[in-house]
Design an enzyme around this catalytic site. Structure first.
Site, PDB file in Angstrom:
ATOM      1  N   PRO A  60       0.805  -1.229   0.000  1.00  0.00           N
ATOM      2  CA  PRO A  60       0.000   0.000   0.000  1.00  0.00           C
ATOM      3  C   PRO A  60       0.836   1.277   0.000  1.00  0.00           C
ATOM      4  CG  PRO A  60      -0.133  -1.111   2.127  1.00  0.00           C
ATOM      5  CD  PRO A  60       0.532  -2.054   1.186  1.00  0.00           C
ATOM      6  N   GLU A  87       1.608  -8.119   8.650  1.00  0.00           N
ATOM      7  CA  GLU A  87       1.756  -6.683   8.852  1.00  0.00           C
ATOM      8  C   GLU A  87       2.584  -6.019   7.761  1.00  0.00           C
ATOM      9  OE1 GLU A  87       1.423  -2.944  10.650  1.00  0.00           O
ATOM     10  OE2 GLU A  87       0.322  -4.800  10.948  1.00  0.00           O
ATOM     11  N   ARG A 125      -4.048  -8.337 -20.886  1.00  0.00           N
ATOM     12  CA  ARG A 125      -4.957  -7.958 -21.968  1.00  0.00           C
ATOM     13  C   ARG A 125      -4.294  -7.022 -22.974  1.00  0.00           C
ATOM     14  NH1 ARG A 125      -7.745  -3.405 -21.788  1.00  0.00           N
ATOM     15  NH2 ARG A 125      -9.676  -4.376 -22.513  1.00  0.00           N
ATOM     16  N   ASP A 140      -9.198   2.077 -24.985  1.00  0.00           N
ATOM     17  CA  ASP A 140      -9.773   1.955 -23.648  1.00  0.00           C
ATOM     18  C   ASP A 140      -9.663   3.252 -22.868  1.00  0.00           C
ATOM     19  OD1 ASP A 140     -10.654  -0.623 -23.695  1.00  0.00           O
ATOM     20  OD2 ASP A 140      -8.823  -1.484 -22.894  1.00  0.00           O
TER      21      ASP A 140
END
Length: 216
Positions: A60, A87, A125, A140
């Site tokens: 993160p 953690e 993709r 896209d």
């Protein structure tokens, strides 16, 4: 293209193959140890000695994943995703092993597997032959820098809801102009932040001013 899954616990030393331990200095949670992950990645690199993989740490605190990064990864010959649990990681994994730290968003998951799967799908993709129409990936949302324009299919009228007339007249120049303008409109309405880093052409600037004034 080959996709494989490696359980780094298989590379852990010791009778119990422990992959996590308490952090030095105390604190909540457990940290993934350096040794099992280093050993697993080194084994993967030995299998493909002629490649230089991008080693991606799912975290993160990493760089936010986006379409531009997906396109960059799609050019690589070999990607290795390290999916954490617990953690966090021993800091030496970040400092001396990985090439990229990447996050899929500002939220926490139990493990990095779901994030890695989302990134893999986004990258795969883009590879040649992955999509039936090669132009699909090019047009896209986010690939052009703007959100994608609206799409319609048959029938032209459904429950008193009609397809825009411009899409039915067969004039490809008008259709492309409509799509570009609607792409700009959707971006301004839903993701105006994208326009901050997008260079508008003179025509797009004129359209945007008209859109903002409500002129159609």
């Amino acid at each position: 293209m080959d996709v494989s899954i490696t359980d780094f616990r298989e590379y852990a030393e010791g009778k119990h193959q422990t992959v996590d331990d308490y952090p030095y200095g105390g604190g909540a949670g457990m940290l993934l140890k350096a040794q099992p992950i280093f050993s697993a990645v080194e084994a993967l690199r030995e299998r493909t000695p002629d490649t230089k993989p991008r080693i991606i740490l799912m975290d993160p605190a990493g760089k936010r994943f986006d379409q531009k990064l997906a396109e960059e990864f799609a050019q690589e010959e070999h990607l290795i995703f390290i999916c954490g649990h617990y953690e966090g990681y021993d800091e030496r994994i970040r400092e001396f092993l990985v090439t990229d730290e990447v996050s899929i968003g500002d939220y926490i998951l139990t493990g990095g597997e779901i994030g890695a799967m989302a990134m893999m799908d986004s990258v795969i993709r883009l590879l040649p032959g992955a999509l039936g129409n090669a132009d699909s990936a090019v047009t896209d949302s986010f690939s052009t820098g703007l959100l994608e324009h609206p799409h319609y299919t048959r029938p032209a009228q459904f429950r008193d809801m009609e397809v825009p007339e411009v899409l039915l007249n067969g004039n490809h120049k008008w259709i492309e102009e409509w799509r570009e303008r609607e792409s700009l409109r959707r971006t301004w309405e839903r993701r105006p932040d994208l326009l901050e880093s997008y260079t508008l052409s003179d025509q797009q600037q004129k359209w945007l001013e008209e859109i903002q004034k409500g002129v159609d």
